[in-house]
Design a protein around this motif. Structure first.
Motif, short mmCIF file in Angstrom:
data_model
loop_
_atom_site.label_atom_id
_atom_site.label_comp_id
_atom_site.label_asym_id
_atom_site.label_seq_id
_atom_site.Cartn_x
_atom_site.Cartn_y
_atom_site.Cartn_z
N UNK A 212 125.67 38.91 45.09
CA UNK A 212 124.40 38.21 44.90
C UNK A 212 124.65 36.70 45.03
N UNK A 213 124.02 36.08 46.03
CA UNK A 213 124.26 34.66 46.26
C UNK A 213 123.06 33.80 45.86
N UNK A 214 122.20 34.37 45.01
CA UNK A 214 120.98 33.63 44.62
C UNK A 214 121.30 32.24 44.08
N UNK A 215 122.45 32.13 43.42
CA UNK A 215 122.88 30.84 42.86
C UNK A 215 123.00 29.77 43.95
N UNK A 216 123.49 30.22 45.14
CA UNK A 216 123.71 29.26 46.22
C UNK A 216 122.40 28.82 46.86
N UNK A 217 121.37 29.65 46.69
CA UNK A 217 120.10 29.32 47.33
C UNK A 217 118.96 29.52 46.33
N UNK A 218 118.89 28.63 45.33
CA UNK A 218 117.83 28.75 44.32
C UNK A 218 116.46 28.55 44.96
N UNK A 219 115.44 29.09 44.30
CA UNK A 219 114.07 29.11 44.86
C UNK A 219 113.65 27.75 45.42
N UNK A 220 113.98 26.67 44.68
CA UNK A 220 113.47 25.36 45.13
C UNK A 220 114.15 24.89 46.43
N UNK A 221 115.34 25.46 46.74
CA UNK A 221 116.05 25.03 47.95
C UNK A 221 115.65 25.87 49.17
N UNK A 222 114.96 26.97 48.94
CA UNK A 222 114.67 27.87 50.06
C UNK A 222 113.77 27.22 51.10
N UNK A 223 112.97 26.25 50.64
CA UNK A 223 112.08 25.52 51.54
C UNK A 223 112.84 24.78 52.64
N UNK A 224 114.10 24.47 52.37
CA UNK A 224 114.88 23.72 53.35
C UNK A 224 115.23 24.55 54.58
N UNK A 225 115.13 25.86 54.43
CA UNK A 225 115.47 26.75 55.55
C UNK A 225 114.19 27.27 56.19
N UNK A 226 114.30 27.79 57.41
CA UNK A 226 113.17 28.44 58.05
C UNK A 226 112.77 29.66 57.22
N UNK A 227 111.48 30.00 57.28
CA UNK A 227 110.98 31.06 56.42
C UNK A 227 111.53 32.45 56.82
N UNK B 149 119.89 26.55 60.75
CA UNK B 149 118.85 27.25 59.99
C UNK B 149 118.14 26.28 59.06
N UNK B 150 118.67 25.05 58.96
CA UNK B 150 118.04 24.05 58.07
C UNK B 150 117.06 23.20 58.88
N UNK B 151 115.82 23.17 58.39
CA UNK B 151 114.75 22.53 59.15
C UNK B 151 115.00 21.03 59.36
N UNK B 152 115.57 20.37 58.34
CA UNK B 152 115.73 18.92 58.41
C UNK B 152 116.56 18.48 59.61
N UNK B 153 117.50 19.34 60.03
CA UNK B 153 118.38 18.96 61.13
C UNK B 153 117.62 18.81 62.46
N UNK B 154 116.41 19.39 62.51
CA UNK B 154 115.64 19.30 63.75
C UNK B 154 114.99 17.93 63.91
N UNK B 155 115.23 17.05 62.92
CA UNK B 155 114.76 15.66 63.06
C UNK B 155 115.95 14.72 63.19
N UNK B 156 117.13 15.29 63.26
CA UNK B 156 118.34 14.48 63.35
C UNK B 156 118.46 13.91 64.77
N UNK B 157 118.46 12.59 64.89
CA UNK B 157 118.42 11.95 66.21
C UNK B 157 119.63 12.33 67.06
N UNK B 158 120.80 12.34 66.43
CA UNK B 158 122.01 12.63 67.19
C UNK B 158 122.00 14.07 67.73
N UNK B 159 121.53 14.97 66.88
CA UNK B 159 121.49 16.37 67.27
C UNK B 159 120.44 16.60 68.36
N UNK B 160 119.30 15.92 68.23
CA UNK B 160 118.25 16.05 69.24
C UNK B 160 118.70 15.47 70.58
N UNK B 161 119.52 14.44 70.52
CA UNK B 161 120.03 13.86 71.76
C UNK B 161 120.97 14.84 72.45
#
Lengths: 295, 432
Positions: free
Chosen positions: B125-140, B356-368
């Motif tokens: 069980x890895x729920x500790x690694x991904x608590x409810x409030x952090x799940x928003x950071x990933x795609x649904x 899988x983390x949404x925030x990275x899709x705004x990362x300028x270097x990665x988008x380049x």
């Protein structure tokens, strides 16, 4: 006077009598461990509901066999297997016999031709199937190119199983030809000469001399080929994977999917046991025919 | 002569000596107390050095780590690749996990296996690694796929989803229309031009992914609250459209029933099609030097039926921890590290990984480095997991057969779906 011949004790007799059995024992144990035990284990498994998914394991008697009886997919696979086996074996034996008789005649380059003919048989099945998959390609495959056609060889219900049969015939006819060629060598030349003197036509000679004398070998070839074709797996697995719509799914492919893709060991074993008995049945029929021919 | 022999002998002696004391390698001798965890995964695209760099970094960061129960001098990670065939990987995991193996600690699993493995009790069980409030950071989609009864059993690592490729140049010639938003529009454009619409129709898992996109985008579903609802009017209509693409409109060639991903890409790559459904991996190959369609390809969300949103089948890999792992805390640390934004970004920059983390899709270097990510973001947001069920592989077997039968004309869509309804009901009933 002492006795001239010493009478062996019971113990000695026992050892002497069991000596052959002792010599056979190691081999017997090995065969028992690698053949008999797995067969019995699969039989035992076939009476269980055993799923790795969900970790289910319980004895259910003959329930799996009842399920098999009502399983439309099983009957479909059995039908495909019987069609594949009968058509491919019939074609292979007829073509194999023709090639064997052709190569049996003396002509220049005979040795070379014999070697060439064997090539398809020497190629590993998976490699050959992969090659044929490309040749059957509906878009740029060589068959459609040569025929100037747009046949969906591997993707249509009408063609897919026949396409697999063509490949099997191409691949295995050389094996049949090779065996029958060896058979032709054993027929004494005098019989042909005698037939000639009697004024028999080539066709009559074939019917009255060649065929009867080849009969035992033909039956052996039929046993080999039928059992092999009945268990066909790799050819079809590579070409179509059983599709489209299960129209090329044979018993072995269905058993593979049940056993190794969905890991239903109980029901999969039931399928395997059924194939085992069907193959046994086929062999029995052939062996009977062989015996009837020799006595 | 004698001299040369002596020379060779000496050389051999030195080499052997080196090997014996291992003093000639750069690495310092490992601390005997260092713990080792094993990471199983399938081969990644591109340079294997990218993953090695991350592993080395993890090992450096975790020297002298303190856990709840122990203090460890360090963690070493042994990574082992599995055969690329998905069936073989599944088989490997199931056989080993069922036997209670502890030979591997962290492993990458396909979205469709999470429920199965979790239900069997093989995953920590890895729920500790991904608590409810952090799940928003990933795609649904991936979060949904790794969650069972509100517990998390794996952390999304790499996301994949079905996309529509189109030929920009051909659409421009066609009057500069935008890529089609509905299936009807797609048919009209492809029939007018005329060029093919290509997808994966062979009897295999990929077919299920393709068909589900049509079913979902018509408002249909497969399972609802654990009940089979596949034989619905929406699904019948959607499956009929797929069959009609081949038989009635003829925009999809009938050889689609032999196509998997690579042969489809090959046809589209030679310029024979205007549309193709495939996974994002094809983008780089279509855009590489020497590709006949280089610079002419666009990528967007798949079409849908009127009044329903478009849908994409979710794929991708998640990292899980073996329940029998001898070093569960170290394994968790490794999962947290590999799924962190930093590690995902590194893999995104080096081997074209889709984070899988949404925030990275705004990362300028990665988008380049991966301009396609901007469009993929919209697609991944719509990505839906295939039915989340412990018996998915069984359900999929049935779907593959029946969908294929409909496409090959062995059954009508109605017959196929009604057969499927009863088969799937039976599977779920048998495994209650």
């Amino acid at each position: 006077m002492g006795r001239l011949v010493s009478i062996p004790s019971t113990w000695e007799l026992l050892v002497r009598d069991s000596r052959p059995a002792l010599f056979v024992l190691p081999a017997g144990l090995i065969i028992g461990a690698i053949t008999v035990y797995p067969i019995l284990y699969v039989l035992w498994l076939s009476l269980h509901e055993r799923l790795l998914i969900g970790n289910v394991s319980r004895f259910i008697g003959l329930e799996n066999f009842a399920r098999l009886w009502n399983d439309a997919r099983f009957w479909n696979a059995l039908g495909n297997t019987l069609y594949f086996t009968s058509v491919s074996v019939a074609l292979e034996v007829v073509l194999g016999l023709a090639i064997a008789m052709l190569l049996h005649r003396a002509f220049k380059g005979k040795g070379f031709m014999r070697a060439i003919v064997l090539i398809p048989w020497a190629i590993p099945t998976v490699v050959a199937a992969k090659m044929w998959e490309w040749m059957y390609n509906g878009d740029f495959g060589v068959f459609n190119y040569l025929l100037g056609a747009h046949i969906n060889w591997l993707g249509s219900a009408a063609w897919a199983l026949n396409a697999a049969i063509f490949l099997d015939v191409w691949k295995t006819t050389p094996f049949v030809a090779l065996l029958l060629m060896a058979g032709l060598h054993t027929i004494p030349k005098e019989l042909y000469q005698a037939a000639k003197v009697d004024g028999a036509s080539p066709w009559v000679t074939f019917l009255r001399v060649t065929l009867p004398l080849l009969r035992p070998l033909l039956l052996v070839v039929l046993i080999f080929r039928t059992i092999d074709a009945f268990r066909v797996f790799d050819t079809i697995y590579v070409l179509t994977g059983g599709g489209p719509g299960n129209t090329t799914e044979t018993l072995s492919i269905y058993a593979y999917k049940v056993l190794f893709q969905t890991l239903q060991f109980g029901y999969g074993s039931t399928l395997a046991v059924t194939v085992f008995f069907l193959v046994g049945l086929i062999t029995l029929v052939y062996v009977r025919a062989l015996r009837a021919g020799t006595t | 002569m004698g001299n040369k022999h002596l020379h060779n002998g000496l050389l051999a002696f030195i080499v052997a000596g080196c090997m014996a004391v291992a003093g000639c390698t750069k690495e310092p001798p490992p601390d005997p107390n260092t713990i080792t965890i094993t990471f199983k995964h399938s081969k990644l695209f591109g340079d294997p050095a990218a993953l090695q760099t991350l592993i080395k970094e993890f090992e450096r960061e975790h020297q002298g780590i303190v856990f709840h129960t122990s203090k460890e001098p360090g963690i070493r990670v042994k990574d082992e690749t599995l055969p690329s065939s998905s069936d073989e990987q599944h088989q490997f995991y199931v056989i080993n996990l069922e036997a209670g193996s502890s030979d591997f600690d962290v492993f990458a699993i396909d979205v469709i296996w999470v429920a199965e493995f979790a239900k069997a009790g093989w995953l920590r069980d890895l729920s500790k690694l991904l608590p409810a409030q952090d799940r928003e950071e990933f795609f649904r989609g991936p979060v949904e796929a790794v969650t069972l009864d509100d517990r998390v059993y794996a952390i999304p690592w790499f996301i994949d989803a079905g996309v529509l490729y189109y030929r920009k140049d051909l659409l421009a010639k066609y009057g500069g229309v935008p890529p089609p938003r509905t299936w009807g529009k797609l048919v009209r454009i492809a029939a007018d031009i005329p060029k093919h619409d290509i997808w994966q129709g062979k009897q295999y898992e990929g077919l299920v992914c393709n068909v589900l996109e049509y079913l979902w985008s018509s408002g249909g579903a497969v399972l609802e609250d654990g009940k089979v609802v596949i034989d619905s009017p929406e699904n019948r209509e959607a499956l009929k459209v797929m069959v009609d693409l081949v038989r009635t409109y003829r925009v999809t060639p009938d050889l689609v029933t032999t196509l998997t991903e690579e042969p489809s890409r090959e046809i589209f790559g030679r310029g024979k099609a205007i549309f193709m459904r495939n996974w994002p991996y094809a983008w780089r190959l279509l855009e590489q030097d020497g590709s006949p369609v280089k610079g002419k390809v666009g990528m967007t969300v798949l079409p849908h039926f009127p009044k329903h949103p478009s849908a994409a089948t979710l794929g991708g890999w998640q990292l899980a921890v073996n329940k029998n792992s001898k070093h569960p805390e170290a394994a968790e640390q490794f999962v947290a590290f590999m799924t962190s934004a930093k590690a995902q970004k590194h893999l995104g920059l080096t081997v074209g990984f889709q984070p899988t983390r949404k925030a990275l899709y705004e990362d300028a270097k990665l988008l380049a480095a991966q301009p396609a990510l901007a469009e993929l973001y919209k697609i991944f947001q719509r990505a839906r997991p295939r039915p989340v069920s412990p018996y998915y592989v069984l359900l999929s077997q049935a779907m593959q057969s029946e969908f294929s039968a409909a496409l090959a004309g062995v059954k009508t869509p109605e017959e196929a779906l009604s057969a499927l309804q009863s088969q799937m009901e039976q599977i779920l009933k048998r495994h209650k």
